[in-house]
Design a protein around this motif. Structure first.
Motif, PDB file in Angstrom:
ATOM      1  N   PRO A  30       0.828  -1.209   0.000  1.00  0.00           N
ATOM      2  CA  PRO A  30       0.000   0.000   0.000  1.00  0.00           C
ATOM      3  C   PRO A  30       0.867   1.268   0.000  1.00  0.00           C
ATOM      4  O   PRO A  30       2.028   1.240   0.389  1.00  0.00           O
ATOM      5  CB  PRO A  30      -0.792  -0.093   1.301  1.00  0.00           C
ATOM      6  CG  PRO A  30      -0.666  -1.493   1.742  1.00  0.00           C
ATOM      7  CD  PRO A  30       0.617  -2.010   1.186  1.00  0.00           C
ATOM      8  N   MET A  31       0.274   2.350  -0.438  1.00  0.00           N
ATOM      9  CA  MET A  31       0.995   3.619  -0.425  1.00  0.00           C
ATOM     10  C   MET A  31       0.044   4.754  -0.070  1.00  0.00           C
ATOM     11  O   MET A  31      -1.176   4.613  -0.164  1.00  0.00           O
ATOM     12  CB  MET A  31       1.653   3.879  -1.771  1.00  0.00           C
ATOM     13  CG  MET A  31       0.714   4.124  -2.908  1.00  0.00           C
ATOM     14  SD  MET A  31       1.637   4.412  -4.430  1.00  0.00           S
ATOM     15  CE  MET A  31       0.345   5.049  -5.462  1.00  0.00           C
ATOM     16  N   THR A  32       0.622   5.844   0.350  1.00  0.00           N
ATOM     17  CA  THR A  32      -0.139   7.061   0.640  1.00  0.00           C
ATOM     18  C   THR A  32       0.351   8.145  -0.302  1.00  0.00           C
ATOM     19  O   THR A  32       1.557   8.382  -0.410  1.00  0.00           O
ATOM     20  CB  THR A  32       0.051   7.505   2.095  1.00  0.00           C
ATOM     21  OG1 THR A  32      -0.381   6.437   2.952  1.00  0.00           O
ATOM     22  CG2 THR A  32      -0.765   8.739   2.403  1.00  0.00           C
ATOM     23  N   VAL A  33      -0.571   8.782  -0.986  1.00  0.00           N
ATOM     24  CA  VAL A  33      -0.247   9.868  -1.901  1.00  0.00           C
ATOM     25  C   VAL A  33      -0.574  11.176  -1.190  1.00  0.00           C
ATOM     26  O   VAL A  33      -1.675  11.352  -0.672  1.00  0.00           O
ATOM     27  CB  VAL A  33      -1.053   9.759  -3.212  1.00  0.00           C
ATOM     28  CG1 VAL A  33      -0.756  10.915  -4.133  1.00  0.00           C
ATOM     29  CG2 VAL A  33      -0.789   8.424  -3.884  1.00  0.00           C
ATOM     30  N   VAL A  34       0.408  12.088  -1.167  1.00  0.00           N
ATOM     31  CA  VAL A  34       0.226  13.385  -0.507  1.00  0.00           C
ATOM     32  C   VAL A  34       0.417  14.466  -1.546  1.00  0.00           C
ATOM     33  O   VAL A  34       1.416  14.489  -2.268  1.00  0.00           O
ATOM     34  CB  VAL A  34       1.243  13.567   0.647  1.00  0.00           C
ATOM     35  CG1 VAL A  34       1.065  14.916   1.304  1.00  0.00           C
ATOM     36  CG2 VAL A  34       1.108  12.436   1.655  1.00  0.00           C
ATOM     37  N   SER A  35      -0.567  15.386  -1.613  1.00  0.00           N
ATOM     38  CA  SER A  35      -0.480  16.497  -2.557  1.00  0.00           C
ATOM     39  C   SER A  35      -1.304  17.668  -2.042  1.00  0.00           C
ATOM     40  O   SER A  35      -2.472  17.487  -1.681  1.00  0.00           O
ATOM     41  CB  SER A  35      -0.984  16.061  -3.930  1.00  0.00           C
ATOM     42  OG  SER A  35      -0.979  17.144  -4.839  1.00  0.00           O
ATOM     43  N   GLY A  36      -0.714  18.821  -1.997  1.00  0.00           N
ATOM     44  CA  GLY A  36      -1.443  20.034  -1.608  1.00  0.00           C
ATOM     45  C   GLY A  36      -2.056  19.965  -0.222  1.00  0.00           C
ATOM     46  O   GLY A  36      -3.136  20.485  -0.010  1.00  0.00           O
ATOM     47  N   GLY A  37      -1.385  19.320   0.696  1.00  0.00           N
ATOM     48  CA  GLY A  37      -1.900  19.223   2.058  1.00  0.00           C
ATOM     49  C   GLY A  37      -2.937  18.131   2.257  1.00  0.00           C
ATOM     50  O   GLY A  37      -3.411  17.929   3.366  1.00  0.00           O
ATOM     51  N   GLN A  38      -3.308  17.434   1.196  1.00  0.00           N
ATOM     52  CA  GLN A  38      -4.257  16.327   1.310  1.00  0.00           C
ATOM     53  C   GLN A  38      -3.514  15.018   1.111  1.00  0.00           C
ATOM     54  O   GLN A  38      -2.464  14.978   0.464  1.00  0.00           O
ATOM     55  CB  GLN A  38      -5.360  16.442   0.258  1.00  0.00           C
ATOM     56  CG  GLN A  38      -6.283  17.628   0.465  1.00  0.00           C
ATOM     57  CD  GLN A  38      -7.373  17.631  -0.588  1.00  0.00           C
ATOM     58  OE1 GLN A  38      -7.107  17.461  -1.760  1.00  0.00           O
ATOM     59  NE2 GLN A  38      -8.606  17.812  -0.135  1.00  0.00           N
ATOM     60  N   SER A  39      -4.076  13.954   1.649  1.00  0.00           N
ATOM     61  CA  SER A  39      -3.463  12.643   1.450  1.00  0.00           C
ATOM     62  C   SER A  39      -4.539  11.613   1.141  1.00  0.00           C
ATOM     63  O   SER A  39      -5.674  11.727   1.591  1.00  0.00           O
ATOM     64  CB  SER A  39      -2.652  12.226   2.677  1.00  0.00           C
ATOM     65  OG  SER A  39      -3.496  12.045   3.778  1.00  0.00           O
ATOM     66  N   TRP A  40      -4.136  10.609   0.348  1.00  0.00           N
ATOM     67  CA  TRP A  40      -5.028   9.527  -0.047  1.00  0.00           C
ATOM     68  C   TRP A  40      -4.302   8.204   0.176  1.00  0.00           C
ATOM     69  O   TRP A  40      -3.144   8.040  -0.220  1.00  0.00           O
ATOM     70  CB  TRP A  40      -5.412   9.618  -1.523  1.00  0.00           C
ATOM     71  CG  TRP A  40      -6.180  10.842  -1.863  1.00  0.00           C
ATOM     72  CD1 TRP A  40      -7.533  10.999  -1.862  1.00  0.00           C
ATOM     73  CD2 TRP A  40      -5.642  12.107  -2.254  1.00  0.00           C
ATOM     74  NE1 TRP A  40      -7.876  12.268  -2.234  1.00  0.00           N
ATOM     75  CE2 TRP A  40      -6.719  12.990  -2.476  1.00  0.00           C
ATOM     76  CE3 TRP A  40      -4.355  12.610  -2.432  1.00  0.00           C
ATOM     77  CZ2 TRP A  40      -6.566  14.300  -2.877  1.00  0.00           C
ATOM     78  CZ3 TRP A  40      -4.190  13.919  -2.825  1.00  0.00           C
ATOM     79  CH2 TRP A  40      -5.290  14.743  -3.042  1.00  0.00           C
ATOM     80  N   PHE A  41      -4.999   7.268   0.779  1.00  0.00           N
ATOM     81  CA  PHE A  41      -4.451   5.942   0.999  1.00  0.00           C
ATOM     82  C   PHE A  41      -4.810   5.075  -0.205  1.00  0.00           C
ATOM     83  O   PHE A  41      -5.972   5.018  -0.617  1.00  0.00           O
ATOM     84  CB  PHE A  41      -5.012   5.324   2.285  1.00  0.00           C
ATOM     85  CG  PHE A  41      -4.519   3.927   2.542  1.00  0.00           C
ATOM     86  CD1 PHE A  41      -3.201   3.697   2.918  1.00  0.00           C
ATOM     87  CD2 PHE A  41      -5.361   2.842   2.395  1.00  0.00           C
ATOM     88  CE1 PHE A  41      -2.735   2.417   3.144  1.00  0.00           C
ATOM     89  CE2 PHE A  41      -4.909   1.547   2.626  1.00  0.00           C
ATOM     90  CZ  PHE A  41      -3.588   1.344   3.001  1.00  0.00           C
TER      91      PHE A  41
END
Length: 120
Positions: A30-41
């Motif tokens: 699994p990975m977590t994507v972080v962009s513009g202060g938001q994150s998605w698992f």
């Protein structure tokens, strides 16, 4: 066993079964994507495409016709028959597992087959 237009369908069925077993057994990281202060698992890990290339089979041969009937398409640039893997949702790891297992069965049967992938 001699590989011909009569035996190839059975080999392709074995390859599909091996691919499905590998896909189901695969546990993507699994990975977590972080962009513009938001994150998605992302539980399925990286996104990408995978496929199988079979070389040294002519398009107008009996083996070529069997490959085409099972979803392979002739790629003139690569000079191979290609099968893109649609299973595994967007998970690169699952698609790679399927393609690797599939290609191994084809190699065991005497075809020059390789798996390949790319991350999206």
């Amino acid at each position: 066993m001699t590989l011909n237009e009569t035996t190839l369908p059975n080999v392709l069925s074995q390859a599909e079964e091996a691919g499905l077993r590998a896909l189901v057994a695969c546990t993507p990281k699994p990975m977590t994507v972080v962009s513009g202060g938001q994150s998605w698992f992302v539980p399925d890990g990286g996104c990408g495409c995978a496929g199988v290339n079979v070389y040294r089979v002519r398009k107008n041969s009996k083996l070529g016709k069997v490959l085409e009937s099972r979803g392979f398409r002739k790629n003139s640039y690569e000079r191979s028959f290609q099968l893109w893997i649609g299973l595994g949702d967007q998970s690169l790891a699952r698609k790679e597992a399927y393609a690797t297992a599939y290609a191994q069965i084809l190699r065991n049967a005497g075809l020059q087959a390789y798996s390949g992938s790319r991350m999206d």
